[in-house]
Design an enzyme around this catalytic site. Structure first.
Site, mmCIF file in Angstrom:
data_model
loop_
_atom_site.group_PDB
_atom_site.id
_atom_site.type_symbol
_atom_site.label_atom_id
_atom_site.label_comp_id
_atom_site.label_asym_id
_atom_site.label_seq_id
_atom_site.Cartn_x
_atom_site.Cartn_y
_atom_site.Cartn_z
ATOM 1 N N CYS A 161 0.815 -1.229 0.000
ATOM 2 C CA CYS A 161 0.000 0.000 0.000
ATOM 3 C C CYS A 161 0.847 1.276 0.000
ATOM 4 C CB CYS A 161 -0.947 -0.001 1.189
ATOM 5 S SG CYS A 161 -0.176 -0.453 2.751
ATOM 6 N N GLN B 159 2.034 6.925 7.253
ATOM 7 C CA GLN B 159 1.089 5.852 6.964
ATOM 8 C C GLN B 159 -0.007 5.698 8.021
ATOM 9 O OE1 GLN B 159 4.450 3.313 4.511
ATOM 10 N NE2 GLN B 159 2.796 2.201 5.496
ATOM 11 N N SER C 29 -4.920 1.995 9.574
ATOM 12 C CA SER C 29 -5.656 0.886 8.941
ATOM 13 C C SER C 29 -4.718 0.025 8.105
ATOM 14 C CB SER C 29 -6.819 1.401 8.088
ATOM 15 O OG SER C 29 -6.343 2.254 7.082
ATOM 16 N N LYS D 47 10.171 -2.665 1.272
ATOM 17 C CA LYS D 47 9.122 -2.802 0.249
ATOM 18 C C LYS D 47 8.986 -1.497 -0.540
ATOM 19 C CE LYS D 47 6.401 -5.966 3.086
ATOM 20 N NZ LYS D 47 5.298 -6.024 4.043
ATOM 21 N N HIS E 180 -2.404 6.960 3.085
ATOM 22 C CA HIS E 180 -0.952 7.071 3.217
ATOM 23 C C HIS E 180 -0.499 8.289 2.402
ATOM 24 C CE1 HIS E 180 -1.055 3.294 5.162
ATOM 25 N NE2 HIS E 180 -0.450 2.525 4.274
HETATM 26 P P1 NAP Z 1 -6.363 -8.681 9.602
HETATM 27 O O1 NAP Z 1 -7.377 -7.613 9.798
HETATM 28 O O2 NAP Z 1 -5.486 -9.090 10.715
HETATM 29 O O3 NAP Z 1 -7.116 -9.995 8.997
HETATM 30 C C1 NAP Z 1 -6.500 -11.206 8.895
HETATM 31 C C2 NAP Z 1 -7.369 -12.310 8.251
HETATM 32 O O4 NAP Z 1 -6.553 -13.479 8.174
HETATM 33 C C3 NAP Z 1 -8.609 -12.683 9.058
HETATM 34 O O5 NAP Z 1 -9.643 -13.060 8.176
HETATM 35 C C4 NAP Z 1 -8.137 -13.912 9.853
HETATM 36 O O6 NAP Z 1 -9.176 -14.821 10.179
HETATM 37 C C5 NAP Z 1 -7.210 -14.559 8.844
HETATM 38 N N1 NAP Z 1 -6.223 -15.397 9.532
HETATM 39 C C6 NAP Z 1 -5.376 -15.034 10.489
HETATM 40 N N2 NAP Z 1 -4.641 -16.106 10.897
HETATM 41 C C7 NAP Z 1 -5.050 -17.159 10.149
HETATM 42 C C8 NAP Z 1 -4.691 -18.536 10.081
HETATM 43 N N3 NAP Z 1 -3.740 -19.061 10.858
HETATM 44 N N4 NAP Z 1 -5.325 -19.323 9.174
HETATM 45 C C9 NAP Z 1 -6.254 -18.813 8.366
HETATM 46 N N5 NAP Z 1 -6.666 -17.511 8.408
HETATM 47 C C10 NAP Z 1 -6.060 -16.697 9.272
HETATM 48 O O7 NAP Z 1 -5.360 -8.285 8.417
HETATM 49 P P2 NAP Z 1 -5.587 -7.199 7.226
HETATM 50 O O8 NAP Z 1 -5.160 -5.851 7.631
HETATM 51 O O9 NAP Z 1 -6.928 -7.398 6.612
HETATM 52 O O10 NAP Z 1 -4.455 -7.674 6.191
HETATM 53 C C11 NAP Z 1 -4.566 -8.913 5.491
HETATM 54 C C12 NAP Z 1 -3.376 -9.049 4.547
HETATM 55 O O11 NAP Z 1 -3.377 -7.992 3.599
HETATM 56 C C13 NAP Z 1 -2.031 -9.012 5.262
HETATM 57 O O12 NAP Z 1 -1.144 -9.894 4.617
HETATM 58 C C14 NAP Z 1 -1.588 -7.578 5.077
HETATM 59 O O13 NAP Z 1 -0.195 -7.462 5.116
HETATM 60 C C15 NAP Z 1 -2.123 -7.288 3.672
HETATM 61 N N6 NAP Z 1 -2.348 -5.872 3.391
HETATM 62 C C16 NAP Z 1 -3.039 -5.072 4.247
HETATM 63 C C17 NAP Z 1 -3.233 -3.731 3.916
HETATM 64 C C18 NAP Z 1 -4.020 -2.788 4.790
HETATM 65 O O14 NAP Z 1 -4.091 -1.597 4.416
HETATM 66 N N7 NAP Z 1 -4.612 -3.223 5.909
HETATM 67 C C19 NAP Z 1 -2.726 -3.228 2.723
HETATM 68 C C20 NAP Z 1 -2.050 -4.080 1.859
HETATM 69 C C21 NAP Z 1 -1.865 -5.400 2.203
HETATM 70 P P3 NAP Z 1 -9.823 -14.895 11.679
HETATM 71 O O15 NAP Z 1 -10.675 -13.678 11.808
HETATM 72 O O16 NAP Z 1 -10.581 -16.161 11.658
HETATM 73 O O17 NAP Z 1 -8.645 -14.895 12.619
#
Ligand code: NAP
Length: 367
Positions: free
Chosen positions: A159, A185, A188, A214, A252
């Site tokens: 991001c 940043q 969220s 990154k 960001h």
């Molecule tokens: P998050 O809110 O922590 O959500 C994580 C998700 O992963 C939840 O659905 C969770 O399920 C699942 N999960 C966690 N541990 C797991 C496991 N052991 N097995 C299967 N599922 C599991 O994270 P997020 O911010 O949405 O980010 C998700 C990904 O996108 C990350 O890799 C992050 O780096 C990337 N990302 C995020 C952003 C951003 O702006 N937030 C931007 C770019 C990329 P449960 O609810 O069941 O635990």
């Protein structure tokens, strides 16, 4: 109208997963048919699991309330039998994400991923549709490696880079040589709200794990070339980055200083930004911003509060272009980190993949 493609969301309960759900609620090409998360959430309805965990400032769409969540690991076959492709946004160790994404691809399910685990896998394209759509051609080599006919993985970049990389891309003909960027940043980006991260209120934290690397390297992969079944990253411009967490919910910001081999005029730069158009605009993809970049003339723009939602959070706002004492120019950029920078960027990639024929409806799902 053709039937919509059926899509699953892996990581549907997380912040990015929630964004996917809101973006896909009324999507003209895609329909959400499967939600998956960890084993802790599996077997419960989405409404039950998300009670008290909805992180967005818009309400949870009603269509997901009674959907029963799958365990993305043990119920992969069930999910694979119901979908044309999946979006993936999970928080797990990188090696586990790599295994998971490859398992889905090998089950003939295209994976459009937000995760960083596969951003440097040689034959996996990392794409911003307006910047490097030609990298999709590597998918054929990837399918040969995986032994698949329709399954593959395609990822989006981090991001943080969205606030400055499009601006530099529009200026490629002037050969940017050296870039110094500082990012400010939003919380969220860590999947958090202020309720969940009260230490961030009134605070600045000068460290985001892995983010500077990154921010320095991923733009070079976007500008790389496809050769011998791999993406070979570009070597210029050299980018140095500092990434700082600030008390902002979404958006960001980046401050950028840049040196060019062929220094353009200020008017040329602004004209290139304002007139820039990529394949997403040319194909009129449903989530594409009509104008990818806006340049704001006011001295105090772009501002998060005023500009983060430009083009439904899919556009980039630029401002404060001026000559610099050390570099040729400096400027400020702003992009929405969970829309253009995460779920929205991935939806746009999926639209491009569909438009280019890489994701097609499975006959058994569409009669
Ligand atoms: P998050 O809110 O922590 O959500 C994580 C998700 O992963 C939840 O659905 C969770 O399920 C699942 N999960 C966690 N541990 C797991 C496991 N052991 N097995 C299967 N599922 C599991 O994270 P997020 O911010 O949405 O980010 C998700 C990904 O996108 C990350 O890799 C992050 O780096 C990337 N990302 C995020 C952003 C951003 O702006 N937030 C931007 C770019 C990329 P449960 O609810 O069941 O635990």
């Amino acid at each position: 109208m053709a039937e919509k493609l059926k899509v699953g969301i892996l990581g549907a309960t997380g912040m990015v997963g929630q964004r996917f759900i809101t973006l896909l609620e009324e999507h003209p090409w895609f329909e959400v048919v499967a939600l998956a998360a960890s084993k802790n959430s599996a077997g419960k309805t989405y409404g039950e699991v998300i009670d008290g965990r909805w992180k967005l400032d818009i309400p949870m769409p009603e269509f997901v309330r009674d959907m029963v969540i799958y365990d993305m690991e043990t119920q992969m076959e069930d999910i694979a039998s119901k979908v044309d492709f999946v979006f993936c946004a999970v928080n797990m160790p990188k090696d586990e994400i790599k295994i998971l994404e490859e398992k889905y691809a090998k089950a003939e399910v295209p994976v459009v991923s937000n995760n960083s685990a596969n951003r440097w896998t040689d034959d996996i394209p990392m794409v911003v549709p307006e910047i490097n759509p030609e990298h999709l051609e590597i998918i054929e080599a990837q399918k040969r490696r995986l032994g698949t006919t329709r399954g593959f993985i395609c990822v989006k970049p981090n991001c943080s880079i969205q606030a400055y990389t499009p601006a530099l891309h529009a200026l490629k003909e002037f050969s940017p040589k050296l870039v110094v960027v500082s990012t400010y940043q939003a919380i969220s980006g860590a999947g958090k709200t202020f309720d969940q991260w009260p230490e961030m209120v009134g605070n600045v934290i000068p460290f985001i794990s892995g983010e500077e690397e990154k921010s320095e390297k991923e733009p070079l992969r976007l500008w790389g070339k496809v050769a011998q079944g791999k993406i070979i990253p570009a070597t210029e411009p050299v980018i140095t980055a500092q990434c700082v967490r600030v008390p902002v919910l979404n958006g960001h910001t980046a401050t950028v200083s840049v040196n060019f081999e062929k220094k353009p005029t200020k008017e040329q730069i602004i004209e290139k930004w304002r007139s820039f158009e990529g394949i997403a605009q040319q194909l009129n993809l449903p989530s594409a911003p009509a104008k990818f970049m806006q340049y704001l003339d006011e001295d105090d723009r772009p501002q998060v509060k005023l500009d983060v939602d430009y083009e439904n959070g899919m556009g980039v706002s630029l401002g404060r272009l001026r000559e610099d004492t050390v570099f040729d120019y400096k400027f400020v950029g702003l992009a929405h980190n969970t829309l253009r920078g995460a779920a929205g960027g991935a939806v746009l990639i999926a639209e491009l993949l569909k438009a280019k024929g890489y994701i097609e409806p499975k006959p058994e799902l569409h009669g």
